[in-house]
Design a protein around this motif. Sequence first.
Motif, PDB file in Angstrom:
ATOM      1  N   SER A   1       0.831  -1.208   0.000  1.00  0.00           N
ATOM      2  CA  SER A   1       0.000   0.000   0.000  1.00  0.00           C
ATOM      3  C   SER A   1       0.865   1.256   0.000  1.00  0.00           C
ATOM      4  N   ARG A   2       2.001   1.206   0.689  1.00  0.00           N
ATOM      5  CA  ARG A   2       2.926   2.349   0.655  1.00  0.00           C
ATOM      6  C   ARG A   2       3.477   2.548  -0.755  1.00  0.00           C
ATOM      7  N   LEU A   3       3.833   1.454  -1.406  1.00  0.00           N
ATOM      8  CA  LEU A   3       4.366   1.529  -2.769  1.00  0.00           C
ATOM      9  C   LEU A   3       3.322   2.110  -3.714  1.00  0.00           C
ATOM     10  N   LEU A   4       2.100   1.610  -3.637  1.00  0.00           N
ATOM     11  CA  LEU A   4       1.044   2.115  -4.508  1.00  0.00           C
ATOM     12  C   LEU A   4       0.743   3.582  -4.217  1.00  0.00           C
ATOM     13  N   GLY A   5       0.778   3.955  -2.959  1.00  0.00           N
ATOM     14  CA  GLY A   5       0.553   5.353  -2.597  1.00  0.00           C
ATOM     15  C   GLY A   5       1.610   6.262  -3.182  1.00  0.00           C
ATOM     16  N   SER A   6       2.866   5.824  -3.133  1.00  0.00           N
ATOM     17  CA  SER A   6       3.933   6.660  -3.694  1.00  0.00           C
ATOM     18  C   SER A   6       3.866   6.695  -5.219  1.00  0.00           C
ATOM     19  N   MET A   7       3.332   5.648  -5.836  1.00  0.00           N
ATOM     20  CA  MET A   7       3.184   5.653  -7.290  1.00  0.00           C
ATOM     21  C   MET A   7       2.000   6.516  -7.722  1.00  0.00           C
ATOM     22  N   GLN A   8       0.951   6.555  -6.922  1.00  0.00           N
ATOM     23  CA  GLN A   8      -0.244   7.314  -7.268  1.00  0.00           C
ATOM     24  C   GLN A   8      -0.083   8.802  -7.010  1.00  0.00           C
ATOM     25  N   SER A   9       0.781   9.176  -6.096  1.00  0.00           N
ATOM     26  CA  SER A   9       0.918  10.576  -5.711  1.00  0.00           C
ATOM     27  C   SER A   9       1.243  11.493  -6.899  1.00  0.00           C
ATOM     28  N   PRO A  10       2.246  11.199  -7.727  1.00  0.00           N
ATOM     29  CA  PRO A  10       2.515  12.087  -8.864  1.00  0.00           C
ATOM     30  C   PRO A  10       1.356  12.145  -9.859  1.00  0.00           C
ATOM     31  N   ILE A  11       0.704  11.027 -10.078  1.00  0.00           N
ATOM     32  CA  ILE A  11      -0.419  10.978 -11.012  1.00  0.00           C
ATOM     33  C   ILE A  11      -1.570  11.824 -10.471  1.00  0.00           C
ATOM     34  N   THR A  12      -1.837  11.707  -9.182  1.00  0.00           N
ATOM     35  CA  THR A  12      -2.904  12.486  -8.558  1.00  0.00           C
ATOM     36  C   THR A  12      -2.601  13.979  -8.637  1.00  0.00           C
ATOM     37  N   ASN A  13      -1.356  14.360  -8.369  1.00  0.00           N
ATOM     38  CA  ASN A  13      -0.976  15.773  -8.447  1.00  0.00           C
ATOM     39  C   ASN A  13      -1.120  16.307  -9.871  1.00  0.00           C
ATOM     40  N   PHE A  14      -0.727  15.523 -10.859  1.00  0.00           N
ATOM     41  CA  PHE A  14      -0.857  15.929 -12.255  1.00  0.00           C
ATOM     42  C   PHE A  14      -2.328  16.123 -12.609  1.00  0.00           C
ATOM     43  N   ALA A  15      -3.167  15.187 -12.188  1.00  0.00           N
ATOM     44  CA  ALA A  15      -4.607  15.281 -12.465  1.00  0.00           C
ATOM     45  C   ALA A  15      -5.206  16.521 -11.797  1.00  0.00           C
ATOM     46  N   ARG A  16      -4.764  16.823 -10.592  1.00  0.00           N
ATOM     47  CA  ARG A  16      -5.267  18.000  -9.883  1.00  0.00           C
ATOM     48  C   ARG A  16      -4.888  19.290 -10.631  1.00  0.00           C
ATOM     49  N   VAL A  17      -3.658  19.379 -11.119  1.00  0.00           N
ATOM     50  CA  VAL A  17      -3.215  20.561 -11.871  1.00  0.00           C
ATOM     51  C   VAL A  17      -3.995  20.683 -13.167  1.00  0.00           C
ATOM     52  N   MET A  18      -4.210  19.578 -13.852  1.00  0.00           N
ATOM     53  CA  MET A  18      -4.963  19.609 -15.105  1.00  0.00           C
ATOM     54  C   MET A  18      -6.407  20.063 -14.859  1.00  0.00           C
ATOM     55  N   LYS A  19      -6.999  19.639 -13.763  1.00  0.00           N
ATOM     56  CA  LYS A  19      -8.364  20.040 -13.424  1.00  0.00           C
ATOM     57  C   LYS A  19      -8.423  21.543 -13.148  1.00  0.00           C
ATOM     58  N   GLN A  20      -7.434  22.057 -12.434  1.00  0.00           N
ATOM     59  CA  GLN A  20      -7.394  23.492 -12.152  1.00  0.00           C
ATOM     60  C   GLN A  20      -7.236  24.296 -13.432  1.00  0.00           C
ATOM     61  N   LEU A  21      -6.418  23.811 -14.352  1.00  0.00           N
ATOM     62  CA  LEU A  21      -6.258  24.486 -15.644  1.00  0.00           C
ATOM     63  C   LEU A  21      -7.574  24.500 -16.412  1.00  0.00           C
ATOM     64  N   ALA A  22      -8.272  23.404 -16.406  1.00  0.00           N
ATOM     65  CA  ALA A  22      -9.544  23.310 -17.114  1.00  0.00           C
ATOM     66  C   ALA A  22     -10.571  24.251 -16.489  1.00  0.00           C
ATOM     67  N   GLU A  23     -10.575  24.356 -15.176  1.00  0.00           N
ATOM     68  CA  GLU A  23     -11.519  25.251 -14.505  1.00  0.00           C
ATOM     69  C   GLU A  23     -11.229  26.716 -14.808  1.00  0.00           C
ATOM     70  N   LYS A  24      -9.977  27.075 -15.047  1.00  0.00           N
ATOM     71  CA  LYS A  24      -9.607  28.463 -15.346  1.00  0.00           C
ATOM     72  C   LYS A  24      -9.777  28.796 -16.822  1.00  0.00           C
ATOM     73  N   GLY A  25     -10.153  27.861 -17.622  1.00  0.00           N
ATOM     74  CA  GLY A  25     -10.380  28.124 -19.035  1.00  0.00           C
ATOM     75  C   GLY A  25      -9.317  27.530 -19.931  1.00  0.00           C
ATOM     76  N   GLY A  26      -8.497  26.683 -19.413  1.00  0.00           N
ATOM     77  CA  GLY A  26      -7.509  26.009 -20.237  1.00  0.00           C
ATOM     78  C   GLY A  26      -6.174  26.726 -20.242  1.00  0.00           C
TER      79      GLY A  26
END
Length: 191
Positions: free
Chosen positions: A136-161
């Motif tokens: 679970s620690r390994l999966l958490g560390s693997m998911q963290s960068p992907i989650t952060n990238f998805a969060r940034v992409m969502k914020q960009l989309a909310e601001k109009g791209g």
Amino acid sequence: MAKVELKKPIVEEIAASIKDAQSVVLVDYRGLTVEQDTELRKQLREAGITYKVYKNTMMNFAFKGTDFESLTPYLEGPSAVAISTEDATAPARVICKFAKTANALEVKGGVVEGTVYDANGIQEIAKIPSREELLSRLLGSMQSPITNFARVMKQLAEKGGASECEAAAPAEAAPAEAETVPAAEEAPAAE
């Protein structure tokens, strides 16, 4: 019926249970109350660990010729054995955790994946997290960068791209350029 014939099935039972074992831990259970012993057995059973009390001579015969033969010096006094075929660190982890609340329980030694450990070694093995926790620690560390990238992409989309972000960047830079232009105009022009 001879005594040897009565003891042979017990030795065979021990030998069969340690045949595929990843770890075996020996403990001295003297001084445990019935409630403590019942709770220890329950915790070990829930972790998939076999826990039994055998005579030292029976265990000695069963251990001969196996990876667990090196446990023979620890077969002094009353002994119980905890055997795990699935998780190599589980017996050490459960027993050492329980020993913190029940001071009478004493770890004698054990074998984990073919290596012999004394009581201090078993306590160090107990500090190793379980396989599930490590995964679970390994999966958490693997998911963290992907989650952060998805969060940034969502914020960009909310601001109009990305085009909105690019348009905002030059507008912010314009006041800085405006401040440097008047200084250039004040300088005398070479004729």
